[in-house]
Design a protein around this motif. Sequence first.
Motif, PDB file in Angstrom:
ATOM      1  N   THR A  54       0.837  -1.202   0.000  1.00 41.57           N
ATOM      2  CA  THR A  54       0.000   0.000   0.000  1.00 41.57           C
ATOM      3  C   THR A  54       0.870   1.250   0.000  1.00 41.57           C
ATOM      4  O   THR A  54       0.605   2.205  -0.724  1.00 41.57           O
ATOM      5  CB  THR A  54      -0.958   0.000   1.208  1.00 41.57           C
ATOM      6  N   ARG A  55       1.913   1.244   0.804  1.00 51.74           N
ATOM      7  CA  ARG A  55       2.834   2.381   0.865  1.00 51.74           C
ATOM      8  C   ARG A  55       3.444   2.642  -0.511  1.00 51.74           C
ATOM      9  O   ARG A  55       3.467   3.786  -0.980  1.00 51.74           O
ATOM     10  CB  ARG A  55       3.929   2.099   1.890  1.00 51.74           C
ATOM     11  N   ALA A  56       3.908   1.608  -1.174  1.00 49.83           N
ATOM     12  CA  ALA A  56       4.521   1.760  -2.495  1.00 49.83           C
ATOM     13  C   ALA A  56       3.508   2.274  -3.520  1.00 49.83           C
ATOM     14  O   ALA A  56       3.817   3.160  -4.332  1.00 49.83           O
ATOM     15  CB  ALA A  56       5.113   0.431  -2.952  1.00 49.83           C
ATOM     16  N   ARG A  57       2.289   1.735  -3.470  1.00 51.04           N
ATOM     17  CA  ARG A  57       1.264   2.171  -4.430  1.00 51.04           C
ATOM     18  C   ARG A  57       0.795   3.591  -4.143  1.00 51.04           C
ATOM     19  O   ARG A  57       0.485   4.349  -5.067  1.00 51.04           O
ATOM     20  CB  ARG A  57       0.103   1.176  -4.440  1.00 51.04           C
ATOM     21  N   LEU A  58       0.756   3.990  -2.870  1.00 51.70           N
ATOM     22  CA  LEU A  58       0.416   5.379  -2.534  1.00 51.70           C
ATOM     23  C   LEU A  58       1.474   6.338  -3.079  1.00 51.70           C
ATOM     24  O   LEU A  58       1.149   7.397  -3.620  1.00 51.70           O
ATOM     25  CB  LEU A  58       0.283   5.562  -1.018  1.00 51.70           C
ATOM     26  N   ARG A  59       2.737   5.976  -2.934  1.00 52.55           N
ATOM     27  CA  ARG A  59       3.817   6.828  -3.459  1.00 52.55           C
ATOM     28  C   ARG A  59       3.722   6.961  -4.974  1.00 52.55           C
ATOM     29  O   ARG A  59       3.904   8.047  -5.521  1.00 52.55           O
ATOM     30  CB  ARG A  59       5.167   6.273  -3.039  1.00 52.55           C
ATOM     31  N   ASP A  63       2.808  10.459  -7.197  1.00 49.91           N
ATOM     32  CA  ASP A  63       3.547  10.975  -8.351  1.00 49.91           C
ATOM     33  C   ASP A  63       2.631  11.193  -9.551  1.00 49.91           C
ATOM     34  O   ASP A  63       2.750  12.198 -10.264  1.00 49.91           O
ATOM     35  CB  ASP A  63       4.685  10.025  -8.726  1.00 49.91           C
ATOM     36  N   GLU A  64       1.711  10.257  -9.775  1.00 52.24           N
ATOM     37  CA  GLU A  64       0.768  10.384 -10.894  1.00 52.24           C
ATOM     38  C   GLU A  64      -0.155  11.580 -10.716  1.00 52.24           C
ATOM     39  O   GLU A  64      -0.438  12.307 -11.676  1.00 52.24           O
ATOM     40  CB  GLU A  64      -0.060   9.106 -11.039  1.00 52.24           C
ATOM     41  N   LEU A  65      -0.664  11.782  -9.499  1.00 46.98           N
ATOM     42  CA  LEU A  65      -1.541  12.924  -9.232  1.00 46.98           C
ATOM     43  C   LEU A  65      -0.798  14.237  -9.431  1.00 46.98           C
ATOM     44  O   LEU A  65      -1.338  15.180 -10.014  1.00 46.98           O
ATOM     45  CB  LEU A  65      -2.111  12.850  -7.813  1.00 46.98           C
ATOM     46  N   LEU A  66       0.422  14.292  -8.971  1.00 46.51           N
ATOM     47  CA  LEU A  66       1.233  15.490  -9.140  1.00 46.51           C
ATOM     48  C   LEU A  66       1.464  15.771 -10.625  1.00 46.51           C
ATOM     49  O   LEU A  66       1.300  16.904 -11.076  1.00 46.51           O
ATOM     50  CB  LEU A  66       2.557  15.322  -8.394  1.00 46.51           C
ATOM     51  N   ALA A  67       1.801  14.747 -11.378  1.00 44.05           N
ATOM     52  CA  ALA A  67       2.034  14.894 -12.818  1.00 44.05           C
ATOM     53  C   ALA A  67       0.768  15.319 -13.556  1.00 44.05           C
ATOM     54  O   ALA A  67       0.828  16.032 -14.558  1.00 44.05           O
ATOM     55  CB  ALA A  67       2.566  13.584 -13.404  1.00 44.05           C
ATOM     56  N   ALA A  68      -0.393  14.903 -13.042  1.00 46.66           N
ATOM     57  CA  ALA A  68      -1.672  15.238 -13.674  1.00 46.66           C
ATOM     58  C   ALA A  68      -2.177  16.620 -13.256  1.00 46.66           C
ATOM     59  O   ALA A  68      -3.233  17.052 -13.707  1.00 46.66           O
ATOM     60  CB  ALA A  68      -2.715  14.177 -13.337  1.00 46.66           C
ATOM     61  N   GLY A  69      -1.443  17.289 -12.377  1.00 45.57           N
ATOM     62  CA  GLY A  69      -1.877  18.605 -11.927  1.00 45.57           C
ATOM     63  C   GLY A  69      -2.971  18.561 -10.876  1.00 45.57           C
ATOM     64  O   GLY A  69      -3.703  19.530 -10.702  1.00 45.57           O
ATOM     65  N   LEU A  70      -3.096  17.447 -10.191  1.00 50.62           N
ATOM     66  CA  LEU A  70      -4.131  17.291  -9.168  1.00 50.62           C
ATOM     67  C   LEU A  70      -3.535  17.408  -7.767  1.00 50.62           C
ATOM     68  O   LEU A  70      -3.790  16.596  -6.878  1.00 50.62           O
ATOM     69  CB  LEU A  70      -4.851  15.942  -9.343  1.00 50.62           C
ATOM     70  N   GLY A  71      -2.736  18.438  -7.582  1.00 48.67           N
ATOM     71  CA  GLY A  71      -2.069  18.650  -6.308  1.00 48.67           C
ATOM     72  C   GLY A  71      -3.006  18.778  -5.127  1.00 48.67           C
ATOM     73  O   GLY A  71      -2.646  18.440  -4.005  1.00 48.67           O
ATOM     74  N   LEU A  81       0.320   8.311   4.013  1.00 50.49           N
ATOM     75  CA  LEU A  81       1.721   7.908   4.027  1.00 50.49           C
ATOM     76  C   LEU A  81       2.370   8.207   5.381  1.00 50.49           C
ATOM     77  O   LEU A  81       3.167   7.408   5.877  1.00 50.49           O
ATOM     78  CB  LEU A  81       2.494   8.609   2.903  1.00 50.49           C
ATOM     79  N   GLU A  82       2.027   9.328   5.958  1.00 41.44           N
ATOM     80  CA  GLU A  82       2.577   9.672   7.264  1.00 41.44           C
ATOM     81  C   GLU A  82       2.135   8.670   8.328  1.00 41.44           C
ATOM     82  O   GLU A  82       2.926   8.261   9.172  1.00 41.44           O
ATOM     83  CB  GLU A  82       2.146  11.084   7.661  1.00 41.44           C
ATOM     84  N   GLN A  83       0.878   8.259   8.257  1.00 43.74           N
ATOM     85  CA  GLN A  83       0.360   7.304   9.238  1.00 43.74           C
ATOM     86  C   GLN A  83       1.028   5.944   9.126  1.00 43.74           C
ATOM     87  O   GLN A  83       1.226   5.269  10.128  1.00 43.74           O
ATOM     88  CB  GLN A  83      -1.144   7.136   9.094  1.00 43.74           C
ATOM     89  N   ILE A  84       1.346   5.519   7.914  1.00 46.64           N
ATOM     90  CA  ILE A  84       1.909   4.176   7.757  1.00 46.64           C
ATOM     91  C   ILE A  84       3.422   4.181   7.588  1.00 46.64           C
ATOM     92  O   ILE A  84       4.023   3.120   7.497  1.00 46.64           O
ATOM     93  CB  ILE A  84       1.248   3.396   6.595  1.00 46.64           C
ATOM     94  N   SER A  85       4.043   5.356   7.570  1.00 43.01           N
ATOM     95  CA  SER A  85       5.479   5.424   7.308  1.00 43.01           C
ATOM     96  C   SER A  85       6.312   4.694   8.362  1.00 43.01           C
ATOM     97  O   SER A  85       7.356   4.148   8.052  1.00 43.01           O
ATOM     98  CB  SER A  85       5.939   6.873   7.195  1.00 43.01           C
ATOM     99  N   ASP A  86       5.844   4.681   9.590  1.00 44.22           N
ATOM    100  CA  ASP A  86       6.613   4.014  10.638  1.00 44.22           C
ATOM    101  C   ASP A  86       6.050   2.649  11.022  1.00 44.22           C
ATOM    102  O   ASP A  86       6.460   2.063  12.010  1.00 44.22           O
ATOM    103  CB  ASP A  86       6.711   4.907  11.865  1.00 44.22           C
ATOM    104  N   LYS A  87       5.130   2.154  10.222  1.00 43.43           N
ATOM    105  CA  LYS A  87       4.521   0.855  10.513  1.00 43.43           C
ATOM    106  C   LYS A  87       5.336  -0.256   9.849  1.00 43.43           C
ATOM    107  O   LYS A  87       5.822  -0.097   8.739  1.00 43.43           O
ATOM    108  CB  LYS A  87       3.082   0.778  10.000  1.00 43.43           C
ATOM    109  N   PRO A  88       5.491  -1.377  10.491  1.00 37.87           N
ATOM    110  CA  PRO A  88       6.143  -2.512   9.836  1.00 37.87           C
ATOM    111  C   PRO A  88       5.289  -3.013   8.684  1.00 37.87           C
ATOM    112  O   PRO A  88       4.112  -2.691   8.576  1.00 37.87           O
ATOM    113  CB  PRO A  88       6.241  -3.555  10.947  1.00 37.87           C
TER     114      PRO A  88
END
Length: 95
Positions: A54-59, A63-71, A81-88
């Motif tokens: 999930t973390r990899a797919r969110l990242r 990137d896709e949203l940013l490239a599409a202008g959907l900031g 991502l912040e919530q799961i960044s420190d999760k095993p």
Amino acid sequence: MEAGIEGAEWDDALRHAEALEAFMQAEPLPWAALLVRRVRLVAEAAHGTDVASTRARLRCLRDELLAAGLGSALHVIDAALEQISDKPANGQLAG
């Protein structure tokens, strides 16, 4: 979808995402498809489903949203991502 995300009402958010996906089935809209994926991935993150994947797919989606202008859609992904960044890899989010 946004209200469901903001209120952590995942069933509602997913139901609206499915409705949007069905509505655009005949004429897919790339931006809407990205937002549907966002709902699904954020819900997966909230449920602690396969955290590493999930973390990899969110990242990737970020990137896709940013490239599409959907900031404007990034804050939800960043929060997930912040919530799961420190999760095993097998960890789950609280709540």
